[in-house]
Design a protein around this motif. Structure first.
Motif, PDB file in Angstrom:
ATOM      1  N   TYR A   8       0.989  -1.200   0.059  1.00  0.00           N
ATOM      2  CA  TYR A   8       0.040   0.010   0.095  1.00  0.00           C
ATOM      3  C   TYR A   8       0.823   1.313   0.054  1.00  0.00           C
ATOM      4  O   TYR A   8       1.627   1.520   1.110  1.00  0.00           O
ATOM      5  N   VAL A  10       2.047   4.921   0.274  1.00  0.00           N
ATOM      6  CA  VAL A  10       1.883   6.246   0.815  1.00  0.00           C
ATOM      7  C   VAL A  10       2.818   7.345   0.512  1.00  0.00           C
ATOM      8  O   VAL A  10       4.125   7.039   0.265  1.00  0.00           O
ATOM      9  N   ALA A  21       1.699   7.726   9.269  1.00  0.00           N
ATOM     10  CA  ALA A  21       1.333   6.514   8.561  1.00  0.00           C
ATOM     11  C   ALA A  21       1.476   5.610   9.537  1.00  0.00           C
ATOM     12  O   ALA A  21       0.525   4.530   9.509  1.00  0.00           O
ATOM     13  N   TYR A 549      -2.293   1.934  -4.588  1.00  0.00           N
ATOM     14  CA  TYR A 549      -1.800   3.454  -4.316  1.00  0.00           C
ATOM     15  C   TYR A 549      -2.981   4.084  -3.286  1.00  0.00           C
ATOM     16  O   TYR A 549      -3.994   3.875  -3.298  1.00  0.00           O
ATOM     17  N   GLN A 550      -2.353   5.008  -2.420  1.00  0.00           N
ATOM     18  CA  GLN A 550      -3.158   5.490  -1.387  1.00  0.00           C
ATOM     19  C   GLN A 550      -4.253   5.964  -1.695  1.00  0.00           C
ATOM     20  O   GLN A 550      -4.516   7.086  -2.821  1.00  0.00           O
ATOM     21  N   TYR A 570      -8.844   9.130   5.582  1.00  0.00           N
ATOM     22  CA  TYR A 570      -8.894   7.626   6.066  1.00  0.00           C
ATOM     23  C   TYR A 570      -9.929   7.433   7.105  1.00  0.00           C
ATOM     24  O   TYR A 570     -10.440   6.159   7.388  1.00  0.00           O
TER      25      TYR A 570
END
Length: 692
Positions: A8, A10, A21, A549-550, A570
């Motif tokens: 993943y 970031v 993170a 991808y983020q 998020y």
């Protein structure tokens, strides 16, 4: 920890630090991710939003939390059984930096003079940093000059045409050790190597790196459609642009409605780059060619680099690409150039022309031609081929099987920080290949009302609007400013055209307020969702190590950077994931929760370990609208070409399933061979044997 099951990505920035993170690691674990994959973490220029402008490779970036923050992040990841993959930049550093300042102070006597690729024949480093009308400022070891002189007179190697990114000589063991000591001490799961094609000897670099690092190793090597990694490289694979091209291609219908002469545009774009922004590099190489006039040597060097069929060769590997470039070149000095390179394939001439050809190709093709040849921009992607319309299912299966046998641990990607547009924009634009007449009529009608006077930018603009809809005037304006200047037709970053720039800046307000635009975007939205879910499930379950991808676990309709580096919410994703974990089956709607469901279920299935590759084939009148394969008792089923499918339906098309009992983990229902039933909730299915 070995190869991660998935990653993943970031983007670390001053507003998204190591601590931030660490704060999403619980979410990533719930999502099913195998490793956090971070943008560069070494110290970079203050305020940098990407980290590729490293200033000090000996420490973690203080602005992001420094070594204490990095250690805390790694501890948190380890506690959740997640790995850490770090992006490193061996090719260049931003200047000024402490090492560079020492070079300017002491010249060739500096300990760090050998660290940078400087041509000292003039005795001084040229710094093109002054205003256009400013007189030169002469110092003992450097000369400050008019900024425009950089592209023609610069005497140090750089990253592409960015004068403030000075190349580093990692082929020197001392430089390698100084630039890699810190990151190699971190104990990370994997490394992603940025821009290896700029290095003097990529293969030698990877072999030296392998002596110090036995983890997962992927490289940002952009492959041509029929090109493979050099077999001597001890790496696990690329960062996935080759997989992107194949996965997206299989969801595009073959059509000649958008056909044109891409290669003519590409050649002209590369030639312009070689003759303008990279003149200094061409001249430095030409001085190494013996026995011919300097002007003829310049022409031969430029022609060979322009004519490369791929980014570069690695002689003696890739000899056929070198031969092709030489054969296509007409300069009388090409023979001398070719003979000298072949006589010493590891010499300075061969080294420099190979590491520079990638610059010509990247700047000419990716950063110029892709903004000029805009007939169908879903194909204009890093590593893409705008002249190859659609990938047959049979070819997809062949390429997937090859990846499984040759590079099963290569990364795969659909969106990155460098893609020209996000996966969901590309998936929506793929719909236009199924309805070319309708789209071209729309584009013509809208252009008559609000057309941009430069035709190629006009085509790009309308596709971008419907592909990224809905978007703000500000986002679209920033994108078109970049696109128009990269194209270098009516304006550019170096030579602005104020009148045309004003026209482009005024266009978003006109286009975005037209009801016909919203109506057309609405028309392609649902089939675009189908393509998005299909390509995502395929990427997450096909051979290779998939990267998310983020933010792209929900719909993401981003354009090129900096648009694709906006902050990710998020909290929204956590809330939706909690509902999915409780058994919620979301509708396929604007929320994007259906995509989150697909990502979460596929990543958790992926952790079981998927091996092998067996193509599966449907039977019936709509068999061409399904892509299916089986790996380790897991079957992926994805709808393709949804507009054509909607017109005729699945009818009695079936997908014969090997074995007896299968369950769709997306819906929790027993699976059936009848595709109309299997895909009545989602346009994709993920089947496992038994009861999950």
């Amino acid at each position: 920890m070995g190869t991660p099951s998935s990653t993943y990505r970031v983007q670390f920035t001053p507003s998204f630090t190591f601590a931030d993170a660490a704060g999403i690691t619980d979410y990533l674990a719930r999502l099913g991710v195998g490793a956090l994959y971070g943008s560069p973490m070494l110290d970079a220029r203050e305020g940098s939003n990407h980290g590729y402008d490293v200033t000090d490779p000996t420490l973690a970036r203080p602005e992001l939390g420094g070594d204490a923050g990095r250690v805390a992040l790694q501890d948190r990841l380890k506690a959740l059984d997640l790995g850490l993959v770090v992006d490193i930049v061996p090719n260049h550093m931003v200047v000024p930096n402490p090492w560079w300042e020492d070079v300017l102070a002491h010249g060739q006597a500096s300990k760090y003079a050998r660290y940078f690729d400087i041509d000292w024949s003039s005795g001084r480093v040229l710094l093109p940093v002054l205003a256009e009308d400013a007189p030169d400022e002469v110092h003992e070891h450097y000369l400050k000059a008019n900024w425009r002189r950089g592209n023609t007179e610069l005497n140090y190697r750089r990253f592409f045409d960015i004068t403030e990114l000075a190349a580093v000589r990692v082929e020197d063991p001392e430089v390698f050790e100084a630039t890699h000591r810190a990151v190699l001490s971190w104990g990370v799961t994997g490394l992603r190597i940025d821009h290896p094609d700029g290095l003097a000897d990529p293969g030698g670099y990877f072999r030296r790196l392998r002596e110090h690092f036995d983890g997962w190793l992927v490289v940002e090597k952009i492959l041509g459609p029929d090109e493979s990694l050099p077999q001597s490289w001890p790496v696990d694979g690329t960062t996935g642009y080759d997989a992107l091209r194949e996965i997206c291609g299989v969801f595009i219908a073959p059509t000649d409605a958008y056909a044109g002469d891409f290669h003519a545009v590409e050649h002209a774009s590369r030639q312009q780059v070689a003759d303008s922004i990279l003149v200094a590099e061409v001249r430095r190489i030409a001085r190494l060619v013996d026995g011919v006039e300097f002007d003829q040597a310049c022409r031969a060097v430029a022609e060979v680099m322009v004519n490369f069929p791929v980014y570069r060769s690695y002689l003696p590997e890739g000899l056929r690409y070198w031969e092709t470039a030489v054969r296509l070149s007409r300069s009388p000095a090409v023979r001398a150039l070719d003979e000298q390179v072949r006589a010493d394939p590891h010499g300075e001439l061969a080294t420099r022309i190979q590491q520079t050809s990638g610059m010509v190709v990247a700047k000419g093709t990716e950063d110029t031609a892709f903004y000029r040849y805009t007939n169908f921009v879903a194909l204009n992607e890093v590593g893409g081929s705008p002249d190859r319309f659609g990938l047959p299912v049979s070819e997809f299966h062949q390429r997937a099987a090859r990846r499984e046998s040759a590079e099963p641990a290569a990364m795969t990607a659909l969106s990155t920080h460098d893609t020209k547009r996000s996966e969901d924009v590309r998936a929506r634009l793929a719909v236009l290949a199924e309805i070319p007449d309708a789209y071209l009529a729309f584009e013509t009608a809208m252009s008559e009302k609000h057309g941009i006077s430069e035709p190629t930018l006009n085509r790009l603009a309308w596709q971008s609007v419907v592909g990224a809809w809905p978007l703000t005037e500000d986002r679209l304006g920033q994108y078109l400013e970049k696109a128009s200047r990269e194209a270098k037709i009516r304006t550019s970053w170096v030579d602005r055209n104020a009148e045309f720039d004003a026209e482009v800046a005024a266009w978003p307000a006109k286009a975005l307020n037209e009801p016909e635009v919203a109506a057309f975007a609405e028309r392609i939205k649902v089939p675009g969702w189908s393509n998005s879910l299909g390509q995502k499930l395929v990427q997450l379950t096909a051979p290779g190590v998939p990267d998310v991808y983020q933010g792209t676990e929900l719909w993401d309709f981003s354009l090129v950077d900096p648009d694709n580096r906006r902050p990710v919410d998020y909290d929204v994703r956590r809330d939706l994931l909690a509902r999915i974990e409780s058994g919620w089956l979301p509708e396929v709607d604007d929320s994007g929760a259906a995509k989150l469901l697909v990502v979460q279920k596929a990543l958790h299935v992926r952790k079981r370990g998927l091996h092998g590759y067996r193509p599966l084939h449907a039977e019936g009148p709509a068999a061409g609208h399904v892509l299916a394969f089986e790996r380790s008792g897991v079957i992926t089923v994805a709808t393709r070409l949804p507009v054509g499918l909607e017109q005729k339906g699945w009818q009695d098309t079936v997908l014969p399933l090997p074995g007896t009992k299968w369950t769709d983990v997306l819906t929790g229902r027993p699976a059936t061979e009848d595709l109309a039933s299997l895909l009545d909730t989602y346009p994709v299915a993920l089947l496992v044997q038994g009861d999950q």
